[in-house]
Scaffold this active site. Structure first.
Site, short mmCIF file in Angstrom:
data_model
loop_
_atom_site.label_atom_id
_atom_site.label_comp_id
_atom_site.label_asym_id
_atom_site.label_seq_id
_atom_site.Cartn_x
_atom_site.Cartn_y
_atom_site.Cartn_z
N ALA A 234 0.88 -1.45 -0.02
CA ALA A 234 0.06 0.12 0.26
C ALA A 234 1.05 1.59 -0.09
CB ALA A 234 -0.97 -0.31 1.16
N HIS A 235 0.08 2.63 -0.24
CA HIS A 235 0.91 3.88 -0.13
C HIS A 235 1.85 4.07 1.64
CE1 HIS A 235 -1.72 5.76 2.74
NE2 HIS A 235 -2.51 4.83 2.19
N ASN A 236 2.57 4.48 0.90
CA ASN A 236 4.01 5.12 1.71
C ASN A 236 4.51 3.23 2.84
OD1 ASN A 236 1.96 7.79 1.48
ND2 ASN A 236 4.00 7.88 1.83
N GLY A 254 1.84 3.16 4.63
CA GLY A 254 2.59 3.16 5.78
C GLY A 254 3.54 2.50 6.69
#
Length: 339
Positions: A234-236, A254
């Site tokens: 997922a993102h980051n 994250g």
């Protein structure tokens, strides 16, 4: 085709038996033939090796004499090298297929290959000897290093950077929007995903895996990391070097995974969790949001717990039916005593 002595030379290993035996294939112990090489990588395999029809065996130093052998420290690693010797990858044939659609500002090294029906966007760069398979879609501003292999139907969104010697299998998607939404006024509004994806050197990403771009900043995958089929990053997220993640595992936004961690299949990891260096996550376990799995720790179960504790709890669960029966017997005796 290679002779036993030639293979041993490539492995910097000693051999015994028929050094001039021609090896044409690699096969499992149980099905190997007289011109095949096989390996005995553990005690069970070594015990069964006597019955193998393999012409040559890769074995450890303590394996008994009596047949054609190559002795190495790690037979499994050695057989991987032998496979590459006997079956080298096909050479890249440079050129751009006539049906490919290439933006005029894209830069493609003359030694690279671009397959049919591929689309390459503006200001994208393809490095030396890289191979782009049929039907790939590569958007603008993508940077692809040297000696990369992209199998058919890979999709790369805008502004993604990929290092050297990456392997991307069919159907994987790099740079799609992260799952970022903000609830406001009784509905969800999309949080714009304007970050990037960076992939290091020697990374392999399996079929239908997805690596989402960061909302802000970078989603990063370090050198030498291997993602199996249908893995979701997922993102980051920040994935370190030489991490291995098995199929159907999902990382929420994250998450940080440090170097040399090993993550089994169907693992779920919550937002902003941290997996420290060398940790091992057993298949199917669940890591709660913001959880930290410490360096070199082995965890299992949902919620994940140290392996010893997990096994103790499983043992206790297995004893519950017997405990229930004993409690029922005690209750029956108490009722009889009261009466």
């Amino acid at each position: 085709m290679l002779r036993v002595a030639e293979i041993a030379g490539q492995l910097n290993a000693g051999w015994e038996g028929q050094g001039d035996l021609e090896i044409t294939g690699v096969a499992p112990l149980e099905s190997a033939g007289s011109n095949d090489i096989a390996f005995a990588g553990n005690r069970k395999a070594a015990a069964n090796a006597a019955e193998s029809g393999a012409g040559c065996l890769l074995v450890t130093e303590d394996f008994p004499k009596g047949r054609t052998l190559i002795r190495v420290a790690d037979p499994r690693a050695a057989i991987a090298h032998v496979v590459r010797l006997l079956f080298p990858p096909a050479a890249v044939i440079p050129g751009v297929h006539a049906s490919a659609v290439i933006d005029s500002t894209a830069s493609i090294d003359p030694s690279a290959a671009v397959g049919p029906l591929t689309v390459i966007g503006a200001n994208t760069r393809i490095g030396a000897r890289s191979s782009i398979g049929a039907g790939c879609a590569i958007a603008w501003g993508v940077q692809i290093g040297s000696d990369c292999v992209m199998h058919s139907n890979v999709t790369i969104y805008d502004n993604v950077t990929i290092g050297d010697r990456a392997v991307l299998h069919s159907g994987c998607v790099l740079g799609a929007d992260g799952f970022g939404f903000v609830r406001t006024g009784g509905h969800y509004e999309k949080f714009p995903q304007i970050g990037r994806v960076e992939i290091g050197n020697d990374v392999e990403i399996g079929a239908n895996a997805c690596v989402d771009r960061a909302a802000l900043g970078v989603t990063y995958i370090g050198d030498g990391t291997k993602l199996d089929n249908m893995v979701h990053i997922a993102h980051n997220c920040r994935i370190g070097r030489h991490v291995v993640i098995a199929a159907q595992t999902g990382l929420s936004g994250g998450v940080v995974v440090e170097d040399y961690a090993v993550i089994g299949g169907q693992v779920g990891i919550g937002d902003k969790a941290r997996i420290e260096t060398g940790a091992v996550l057993g298949s199917g376990c669940g890591i709660l949001t913001s959880k930290i799995v410490r360096k070199d720790q082995v965890v299992w179960g949902t919620p994940a717990r140290p392996l010893k504790q997990h096994l103790e709890q499983l043992a206790n669960l297995a004893r519950l039916p017997e405990l229930r029966k004993r409690v029922a017997e005690i209750e029956d005796r108490q009722k009889k005593n009261k009466s």
